[in-house]
Design a protein around this motif. Structure first.
Motif, PDB file in Angstrom:
ATOM      1  N   PHE A 240       0.833  -1.198   0.000  1.00  0.00           N
ATOM      2  CA  PHE A 240       0.000   0.000   0.000  1.00  0.00           C
ATOM      3  C   PHE A 240       0.869   1.249   0.000  1.00  0.00           C
ATOM      4  O   PHE A 240       1.997   1.235   0.497  1.00  0.00           O
ATOM      5  N   LYS A 241       0.335   2.318  -0.535  1.00  0.00           N
ATOM      6  CA  LYS A 241       1.038   3.600  -0.492  1.00  0.00           C
ATOM      7  C   LYS A 241       0.025   4.714  -0.255  1.00  0.00           C
ATOM      8  O   LYS A 241      -1.134   4.626  -0.668  1.00  0.00           O
ATOM      9  N   LEU A 242       0.476   5.755   0.425  1.00  0.00           N
ATOM     10  CA  LEU A 242      -0.394   6.891   0.722  1.00  0.00           C
ATOM     11  C   LEU A 242      -0.725   7.660  -0.546  1.00  0.00           C
ATOM     12  O   LEU A 242       0.112   7.823  -1.433  1.00  0.00           O
ATOM     13  N   ILE A 243      -1.966   8.126  -0.626  1.00  0.00           N
ATOM     14  CA  ILE A 243      -2.438   8.935  -1.753  1.00  0.00           C
ATOM     15  C   ILE A 243      -3.044  10.207  -1.167  1.00  0.00           C
ATOM     16  O   ILE A 243      -3.759  10.157  -0.165  1.00  0.00           O
ATOM     17  N   PHE A 338      -7.174  -6.542  -2.718  1.00  0.00           N
ATOM     18  CA  PHE A 338      -6.896  -6.281  -4.127  1.00  0.00           C
ATOM     19  C   PHE A 338      -5.734  -7.152  -4.605  1.00  0.00           C
ATOM     20  O   PHE A 338      -5.889  -8.350  -4.759  1.00  0.00           O
ATOM     21  N   GLU A 339      -4.556  -6.580  -4.830  1.00  0.00           N
ATOM     22  CA  GLU A 339      -3.443  -7.394  -5.327  1.00  0.00           C
ATOM     23  C   GLU A 339      -3.106  -8.520  -4.362  1.00  0.00           C
ATOM     24  O   GLU A 339      -2.822  -9.641  -4.763  1.00  0.00           O
ATOM     25  N   ILE A 340      -3.088  -8.214  -3.072  1.00  0.00           N
ATOM     26  CA  ILE A 340      -2.825  -9.241  -2.068  1.00  0.00           C
ATOM     27  C   ILE A 340      -3.898  -9.154  -0.995  1.00  0.00           C
ATOM     28  O   ILE A 340      -4.598  -8.155  -0.868  1.00  0.00           O
ATOM     29  N   SER A 341      -4.000 -10.210  -0.225  1.00  0.00           N
ATOM     30  CA  SER A 341      -5.005 -10.238   0.825  1.00  0.00           C
ATOM     31  C   SER A 341      -4.674  -9.229   1.918  1.00  0.00           C
ATOM     32  O   SER A 341      -3.517  -9.093   2.321  1.00  0.00           O
ATOM     33  N   TYR A 342      -5.699  -8.552   2.397  1.00  0.00           N
ATOM     34  CA  TYR A 342      -5.512  -7.649   3.534  1.00  0.00           C
ATOM     35  C   TYR A 342      -4.889  -8.395   4.710  1.00  0.00           C
ATOM     36  O   TYR A 342      -4.016  -7.867   5.406  1.00  0.00           O
ATOM     37  N   THR A 343      -5.300  -9.646   4.918  1.00  0.00           N
ATOM     38  CA  THR A 343      -4.803 -10.405   6.066  1.00  0.00           C
ATOM     39  C   THR A 343      -3.348 -10.822   5.913  1.00  0.00           C
ATOM     40  O   THR A 343      -2.733 -11.280   6.874  1.00  0.00           O
ATOM     41  N   SER A 344      -2.782 -10.681   4.703  1.00  0.00           N
ATOM     42  CA  SER A 344      -1.376 -11.028   4.488  1.00  0.00           C
ATOM     43  C   SER A 344      -0.455  -9.825   4.632  1.00  0.00           C
ATOM     44  O   SER A 344       0.758  -9.958   4.479  1.00  0.00           O
ATOM     45  N   THR A 345      -1.024  -8.660   4.897  1.00  0.00           N
ATOM     46  CA  THR A 345      -0.214  -7.452   5.015  1.00  0.00           C
ATOM     47  C   THR A 345       0.188  -7.225   6.469  1.00  0.00           C
ATOM     48  O   THR A 345      -0.451  -7.746   7.393  1.00  0.00           O
ATOM     49  N   PRO A 346       1.223  -6.428   6.697  1.00  0.00           N
ATOM     50  CA  PRO A 346       1.618  -6.124   8.081  1.00  0.00           C
ATOM     51  C   PRO A 346       0.595  -5.276   8.824  1.00  0.00           C
ATOM     52  O   PRO A 346       0.693  -5.103  10.032  1.00  0.00           O
TER      53      PRO A 346
END
Length: 646
Positions: A240-243, A338-346
């Motif tokens: 993810f990146k800030l927008i 989206f591209e990866i699962s939310y649950t797989s993110t830090p």
């Protein structure tokens, strides 16, 4: 031959073979998936193959950089047999890995609807039986393994057709001068290939989204891409990146994401059971397809269809998840992946509002049931994050005689176990039940092999079995004291194998059921307005009688108001689709790159050159959603914040 002409010719020949390999892999990818990709025009195919060369070049440079370097450095042993034997091992180890990744996507693409990313192992990384699953996949798709080794054998043959002339020219002045030029030119060409074809400072190296530049149908971007490229481009990439394109007040007003309901309940608070039916998309339900005019349609959910006659059915709903691992946050907390699962993110360990936190605040007993090994898909960890009081899995079931040999406990016995466990609960309770049998490898208990029609594709018999398991659950549960005061929510995490062309259209691959049933209640009828996973959370908040403000991107499906629906999901190729009741927009993360009529589910006619206010509004809403989604997750602001303005 002091100018190394023979060596350079052979190096170019060997790299040319790699390009041939990538092209053949692309053709095989189309062959195995053309019912989804739908390439029916020869010249269109040629164009896509041509556009793919840029992306192949980057992968080839990365996978062959060591081989190229060792091929051009001036050493006296360059053309010797020992040195060439070393090079052939380096060449085929790295390129063999690249080819293997492409081969995996020949079949995995049918489940993922997206080229593999670096997170492709997320679905099995928490499985305790990884070895069994890997051997199963090898046995199930052995034909690809045979093709792979045949292809590799042919490739090795052609590699060896052109041989080096052994030279001893390392002291020759021309040899070293030519080597310097060769090194500089080769380095420049490698940089050119790695960047995607130009040296302009104003142009960044190509990324996944660049595959969308020359296609009308976003699905065709997956043809232009290759799997080594998508893995390399997502490896070590921050998810993810800030927008910062809009201020927070604009977003809150546009998305209307702060909700507050005032439903009055009697003193007897209802129980809730949320069924997340593994892979059971709308295609398999008879009750979800009454108005779709699909020729010779056959449904495989006789029990659910009978229940639908007494339920509130949302026959135009869509998933905001793509895999099982995405389903839990999408359905229970309204957080799409989206591209990866939310649950797989830090970021997944942060505290978030969900139907679980709401139920807990109202003194409900909350439980999660999933018949797989505890920890499978990361569900145990995320259930703790959500705050479930209890987790019931294969460990708690404690009888591996009912183990399917792959994922977990068969649906029928596990649902009976679920019923018995709920019988012991104090009311009110909220339970989520995630089934598992209707999934690859498409097996059911042997005792039912003859009972259920095999159907038109392997998935159909599994759907029939899970439907039967639900029938048995309801037959038993009707006698329980909690049954009449329970609201049942039915949905699926995503769809699976498709037989009918209607559901092979790009958007309809996300077609998902939502159904609400409560014995002897007002929840009856069919609603054809747009709905999605994100609406389940606020709908249950409304039904449960929660009166405090909360934050959600969805809307209550049972509340009569003018709140517009929005569906969003990841298409692949770095793009998203955002859909409202009249339009579909394809968005590249920065702006809309396509607009389609709501009935154009296969993206046949891009209306972007006919822009109007409705299109601009949908683009703006999609851009705001993506900003709000990424920024909230990164900044830890997923919960309702009083007086939030920025």
């Amino acid at each position: 031959m002091s100018f190394r002409i023979n060596e350079i010719f052979i190096l170019n020949y060997r790299i040319f073979l790699v390009y041939i390999n990538y092209t053949v892999c692309r053709l095989l990818f189309i062959y195995f998936n053309n019912d989804l990709l739908q390439i029916n025009d020869f010249w269109h195919l040629i164009k896509l193959l041509y556009y793919g060369i840029r992306f192949d070049s980057m992968s080839i440079v990365y996978f062959n950089s060591i081989f190229i370097f060792l091929s051009i450095i001036p050493l006296k042993i360059n053309t010797s047999k020992i040195y060439q034997d070393l090079l052939i091992w380096i060449y085929f180890i790295f390129n063999g890995i690249g080819m293997l990744l492409n081969f995996i996507d020949f079949e995995y693409y049918r489940f993922n609807l997206n080229r593999l990313m670096s997170s492709f192992l997320e679905a099995i990384e928490s499985e305790p039986n990884k070895t069994e699953l890997i051997f199963h996949y090898i046995s199930e798709y052995y034909h690809l393994l045979i093709i792979f080794f045949l292809f590799l054998f042919v490739w090795i043959f052609f590699y060896k057709v052109v041989k080096h002339i052994d030279q001893n020219t390392f002291t020759n002045k021309n040899y070293y001068i030519s080597s310097l030029f060769i090194f500089l030119i080769t380095t420049a060409l490698c940089i050119l290939g790695a960047r995607g074809g130009d040296f302009k400072k104003s142009t960044r190296p190509i990324t996944i989204i660049d595959a969308m530049d020359n296609v009308n149908n976003p699905q065709h971007a997956d043809i232009i891409l290759n799997t080594p490229f998508t893995i390399l481009k997502t490896l070590f990439k921050k998810p993810f990146k800030l927008i910062n394109n809009f201020n927070q007040e604009e977003i809150l007003n546009e998305l209307n994401s702060i909700k507050q309901y005032d439903r009055a309940l009697n003193d007897n608070s209802p129980n809730f059971i949320i069924f997340i039916l593994e892979s059971m998309g709308r295609e398999y339900w008879g009750s979800m397809n009454k108005k779709n005019n699909i020729e010779d349609f056959i449904g495989y959910t006789p029990f659910l269809d009978s229940l639908a006659e007494h339920s509130l059915v949302f026959s135009n709903a869509f998933a905001t998840s793509r895999k099982s691992i995405h389903g839990m946050p999408s359905i229970l907390a309204g957080i799409p992946s989206f591209e990866i699962s939310y649950t797989s993110t830090p970021y997944s360990k942060q505290k978030i509002e969900s139907i679980v936190s709401v139920a807990n605040s109202m003194d409900y007993d909350t439980s999660f049931f999933h018949g797989a090994s505890n920890g499978s898909m990361g569900f145990l960890g995320f259930s703790n994050t959500l705050g479930f009081d209890n987790y019931y899995g294969r460990n708690e079931f404690n009888n591996d005689k009912e183990y399917d040999g792959y994922w977990g406990i068969w649906d029928e016995p596990f649902l009976q176990y679920t019923k018995k466990t709920l019988d012991k609960k104090e009311q009110p309770f909220l339970a989520t039940v995630f089934t598992i049998t209707s999934h690859e490898p498409y097996v059911i208990p042997k005792k039912y092999d003859k009972k259920f029609n095999q159907g038109l594709i392997p998935m159909h018999k599994c759907v029939r079995y899970t439907d039967f398991s639900l029938r048995r659950f309801f037959e038993k549960s009707k006698k329980s004291n909690w049954f009449k005061n329970t609201i049942f929510i039915f949905t699926a995490d995503h769809s699976n194998q498709s037989y009918y062309s209607y559901y092979q259209k790009t958007i309809n691959r996300f077609a998902n059921p939502i159904m609400i049933y409560m014995p002897n209640s007002e929840f009856k009828g069919e609603i054809n307005s747009l709905a999605s996973h994100m609406d389940i959370y606020p709908t249950i908040v409304d039904l449960i009688g929660y009166k405090e403000p909360f934050r959600s991107w969805g809307k209550s499906l049972i509340k009569s108001n003018n709140e517009s629906a929005i569906v969003i999901n990841y298409l692949g190729g770095g793009s998203y689709f955002i859909m409202n009741d009249s339009l579909i927009s394809v968005h590249n993360g920065n702006k809309a790159i396509g607009f389609y009529n709501i009935d154009d589910k296969n993206f046949n006619n891009n209306l972007i050159h006919e822009r109007n206010k409705s299109m601009n509004a949908l683009e703006r809403k999609g851009s705001m959603f993506l900003q709000d989604y990424f920024n909230r997750i990164i900044s830890g602001k997923m919960n309702y914040i009083k007086n939030e303005k920025k």
